[in-house]
Design a protein around this motif. Structure first.
Motif, PDB file in Angstrom:
ATOM      1  N   LEU A   1      -0.042  -2.287   8.941  1.00  0.00           N
ATOM      2  CA  LEU A   1       0.837  -1.915   7.909  1.00  0.00           C
ATOM      3  C   LEU A   1       2.244  -1.313   8.232  1.00  0.00           C
ATOM      4  CD1 LEU A   1       0.713  -1.458   4.497  1.00  0.00           C
ATOM      5  CD2 LEU A   1       0.204   0.911   4.997  1.00  0.00           C
ATOM      6  N   GLU A   2       3.193  -1.936   7.676  1.00  0.00           N
ATOM      7  CA  GLU A   2       4.583  -1.378   8.198  1.00  0.00           C
ATOM      8  C   GLU A   2       5.575  -0.935   7.170  1.00  0.00           C
ATOM      9  OE1 GLU A   2       6.824  -4.188  10.693  1.00  0.00           O
ATOM     10  OE2 GLU A   2       5.132  -5.012  11.510  1.00  0.00           O
ATOM     11  N   SER A   3       6.133  -0.005   7.269  1.00  0.00           N
ATOM     12  CA  SER A   3       6.895   0.611   6.450  1.00  0.00           C
ATOM     13  C   SER A   3       7.881  -0.131   5.572  1.00  0.00           C
ATOM     14  CB  SER A   3       7.879   1.937   6.771  1.00  0.00           C
ATOM     15  OG  SER A   3       8.338   2.778   6.089  1.00  0.00           O
ATOM     16  N   SER A   4       7.930  -0.084   4.468  1.00  0.00           N
ATOM     17  CA  SER A   4       8.721  -0.908   3.408  1.00  0.00           C
ATOM     18  C   SER A   4       9.695  -0.119   2.688  1.00  0.00           C
ATOM     19  CB  SER A   4       7.793  -1.819   2.616  1.00  0.00           C
ATOM     20  OG  SER A   4       6.977  -1.086   1.670  1.00  0.00           O
ATOM     21  N   GLU A   5       9.718   1.100   2.855  1.00  0.00           N
ATOM     22  CA  GLU A   5      10.661   2.096   2.143  1.00  0.00           C
ATOM     23  C   GLU A   5      11.882   1.954   2.588  1.00  0.00           C
ATOM     24  OE1 GLU A   5       9.225   5.708  -0.173  1.00  0.00           O
ATOM     25  OE2 GLU A   5       8.352   5.560   1.480  1.00  0.00           O
ATOM     26  N   ILE A   6      13.218   1.853   2.095  1.00  0.00           N
ATOM     27  CA  ILE A   6      14.268   1.790   2.435  1.00  0.00           C
ATOM     28  C   ILE A   6      15.250   2.922   2.149  1.00  0.00           C
ATOM     29  CG2 ILE A   6      16.493   0.403   1.969  1.00  0.00           C
ATOM     30  CD1 ILE A   6      14.246  -1.310   3.123  1.00  0.00           C
ATOM     31  N   LEU A   7      15.938   3.318   3.158  1.00  0.00           N
ATOM     32  CA  LEU A   7      16.730   4.433   3.148  1.00  0.00           C
ATOM     33  C   LEU A   7      18.111   3.753   2.844  1.00  0.00           C
ATOM     34  CD1 LEU A   7      16.012   6.921   5.905  1.00  0.00           C
ATOM     35  CD2 LEU A   7      15.898   7.395   3.827  1.00  0.00           C
ATOM     36  N   GLU A   8      18.800   3.919   1.658  1.00  0.00           N
ATOM     37  CA  GLU A   8      19.953   3.433   1.231  1.00  0.00           C
ATOM     38  C   GLU A   8      21.110   3.860   1.926  1.00  0.00           C
ATOM     39  OE1 GLU A   8      21.069   2.864  -2.537  1.00  0.00           O
ATOM     40  OE2 GLU A   8      18.790   2.694  -3.295  1.00  0.00           O
ATOM     41  N   GLY A   9      21.831   2.888   2.471  1.00  0.00           N
ATOM     42  CA  GLY A   9      23.066   3.274   3.307  1.00  0.00           C
ATOM     43  C   GLY A   9      24.136   3.908   2.565  1.00  0.00           C
ATOM     44  N   GLY A  10      25.062   4.097   2.971  1.00  0.00           N
ATOM     45  CA  GLY A  10      26.314   4.927   2.208  1.00  0.00           C
ATOM     46  C   GLY A  10      27.634   4.738   2.846  1.00  0.00           C
ATOM     47  N   ARG A  11      28.504   5.520   2.232  1.00  0.00           N
ATOM     48  CA  ARG A  11      29.848   5.497   2.971  1.00  0.00           C
ATOM     49  C   ARG A  11      30.123   6.700   3.689  1.00  0.00           C
ATOM     50  NH1 ARG A  11      33.965   2.318  -0.775  1.00  0.00           N
ATOM     51  NH2 ARG A  11      35.225   3.328   0.842  1.00  0.00           N
TER      52      ARG A  11
ATOM     53  N   GLY B   1       4.158   0.841   2.369  1.00  0.00           N
ATOM     54  CA  GLY B   1       4.398  -0.114   3.504  1.00  0.00           C
ATOM     55  C   GLY B   1       3.590  -1.548   2.926  1.00  0.00           C
ATOM     56  N   VAL B   2       3.900  -2.410   3.817  1.00  0.00           N
ATOM     57  CA  VAL B   2       3.454  -3.820   3.306  1.00  0.00           C
ATOM     58  C   VAL B   2       2.460  -4.350   4.838  1.00  0.00           C
ATOM     59  CG1 VAL B   2       5.540  -5.173   4.259  1.00  0.00           C
ATOM     60  CG2 VAL B   2       4.203  -6.348   2.663  1.00  0.00           C
ATOM     61  N   VAL B   3       1.512  -5.050   4.195  1.00  0.00           N
ATOM     62  CA  VAL B   3       0.801  -5.754   5.442  1.00  0.00           C
ATOM     63  C   VAL B   3       1.333  -6.659   5.915  1.00  0.00           C
ATOM     64  CG1 VAL B   3      -1.481  -6.544   5.812  1.00  0.00           C
ATOM     65  CG2 VAL B   3      -1.520  -5.003   4.004  1.00  0.00           C
ATOM     66  N   THR B   4       1.385  -6.685   7.219  1.00  0.00           N
ATOM     67  CA  THR B   4       2.207  -7.514   8.038  1.00  0.00           C
ATOM     68  C   THR B   4       1.147  -8.583   8.826  1.00  0.00           C
ATOM     69  OG1 THR B   4       2.806  -6.221   9.724  1.00  0.00           O
ATOM     70  CG2 THR B   4       4.556  -6.643   8.090  1.00  0.00           C
TER      71      THR B   4
ATOM     72  N   TYR C   1       0.839  -1.281   0.057  1.00  0.00           N
ATOM     73  CA  TYR C   1       0.137  -0.079   0.029  1.00  0.00           C
ATOM     74  C   TYR C   1       0.869   1.249   0.157  1.00  0.00           C
ATOM     75  CZ  TYR C   1      -4.325  -2.249   1.086  1.00  0.00           C
ATOM     76  OH  TYR C   1      -5.476  -3.187   1.211  1.00  0.00           O
ATOM     77  N   ILE C   2       0.316   2.238  -0.474  1.00  0.00           N
ATOM     78  CA  ILE C   2       0.855   3.551  -0.574  1.00  0.00           C
ATOM     79  C   ILE C   2      -0.019   4.464   0.504  1.00  0.00           C
ATOM     80  CG2 ILE C   2       2.203   3.793  -2.370  1.00  0.00           C
ATOM     81  CD1 ILE C   2      -0.104   5.795  -3.269  1.00  0.00           C
ATOM     82  N   VAL C   3       0.528   5.230   1.435  1.00  0.00           N
ATOM     83  CA  VAL C   3      -0.268   6.095   2.401  1.00  0.00           C
ATOM     84  C   VAL C   3      -0.037   7.549   1.900  1.00  0.00           C
ATOM     85  CG1 VAL C   3      -0.307   6.929   4.739  1.00  0.00           C
ATOM     86  CG2 VAL C   3       0.257   4.407   4.492  1.00  0.00           C
ATOM     87  N   TYR C   4      -1.006   7.971   1.973  1.00  0.00           N
ATOM     88  CA  TYR C   4      -1.003   9.547   1.293  1.00  0.00           C
ATOM     89  C   TYR C   4      -2.090  10.379   1.811  1.00  0.00           C
ATOM     90  CZ  TYR C   4      -5.059   8.114  -1.469  1.00  0.00           C
ATOM     91  OH  TYR C   4      -6.336   7.851  -1.942  1.00  0.00           O
TER      92      TYR C   4
ATOM     93  N   ALA D   1      -5.149   5.435   2.364  1.00  0.00           N
ATOM     94  CA  ALA D   1      -4.060   4.229   1.707  1.00  0.00           C
ATOM     95  C   ALA D   1      -4.716   3.721   0.455  1.00  0.00           C
ATOM     96  CB  ALA D   1      -3.844   3.224   2.894  1.00  0.00           C
ATOM     97  N   LYS D   2      -3.940   3.212  -0.496  1.00  0.00           N
ATOM     98  CA  LYS D   2      -4.384   2.633  -1.635  1.00  0.00           C
ATOM     99  C   LYS D   2      -3.345   1.412  -2.171  1.00  0.00           C
ATOM    100  CE  LYS D   2      -3.434   5.948  -4.936  1.00  0.00           C
ATOM    101  NZ  LYS D   2      -3.969   6.774  -5.843  1.00  0.00           N
ATOM    102  N   ARG D   3      -3.967   0.468  -2.212  1.00  0.00           N
ATOM    103  CA  ARG D   3      -3.186  -0.758  -2.746  1.00  0.00           C
ATOM    104  C   ARG D   3      -2.446  -0.438  -4.187  1.00  0.00           C
ATOM    105  NH1 ARG D   3      -4.859  -7.065  -3.992  1.00  0.00           N
ATOM    106  NH2 ARG D   3      -2.433  -7.665  -3.960  1.00  0.00           N
ATOM    107  N   VAL D   4      -1.137  -0.859  -4.195  1.00  0.00           N
ATOM    108  CA  VAL D   4      -0.424  -0.591  -5.386  1.00  0.00           C
ATOM    109  C   VAL D   4       0.124  -1.853  -5.671  1.00  0.00           C
ATOM    110  CG1 VAL D   4       0.334   1.661  -4.831  1.00  0.00           C
ATOM    111  CG2 VAL D   4       1.787   0.058  -4.069  1.00  0.00           C
TER     112      VAL D   4
END
Length: 127
Positions: free
Chosen positions: A71-81, A59-62, A31-34, A124-127
């Motif tokens: 619904l738990e957040s599923s977006e990733i903040l990419e790590g780095g150096r 997010g993804v339904v858990t 889902y997206i939350v908006y 929220a809507k399903r994607v």
């Protein structure tokens, strides 16, 4: 069909939706939350293009109950150096003696991105 909405903000990474098993929601659904913003007009014609949807997160339904879904957040903040530079301190540095600077490269892990200020009533809507 019922419009999914945030019914409870559990924490910045987890919300409860007002839809569940009775509405066809299953674990693993994305889902997206908006929230709805203002109307957007075409700059050339002035015609309405619709209502802008400000995305709060993804997010993804858990977990699913009859009428509630977690619904738990599923977006990733990419790590780095990250480079950490360390210079010598103490007397030798104060006396002007040459003291080499050391560098340490730290790899930061990926992290889950929180929902951006989710509130009860966000859509929220399903994607």
């Amino acid at each position: 069909m019922k419009h999914a909405k945030v019914a409870k903000v559990i924490n910045k990474f987890k919300v409860a939706l007002n839809v569940g098993k009775d509405d066809g929601v299953e674990v693993g659904h994305d889902y997206i939350v908006y929230r709805q913003g203002e109307e957007v007009l075409d700059p050339d014609t002035g015609e309405s293009l619709g209502i802008f949807e400000e995305v709060i997160g993804r997010g993804v339904v858990t977990y699913v109950q009859d009428r509630i879904a977690t619904l738990e957040s599923s977006e990733i903040l990419e790590g780095g150096r990250r480079v950490i530079r360390k210079s010598a301190s103490g007397l030798s540095a104060l006396q002007g003696l040459f003291v080499p600077t050391t560098e340490e490269v730290v790899n930061e892990p990926d992290q889950i991105k929180p929902f951006h200020q989710a509130i009860v009533g966000d859509l929220a809507k399903r994607v």
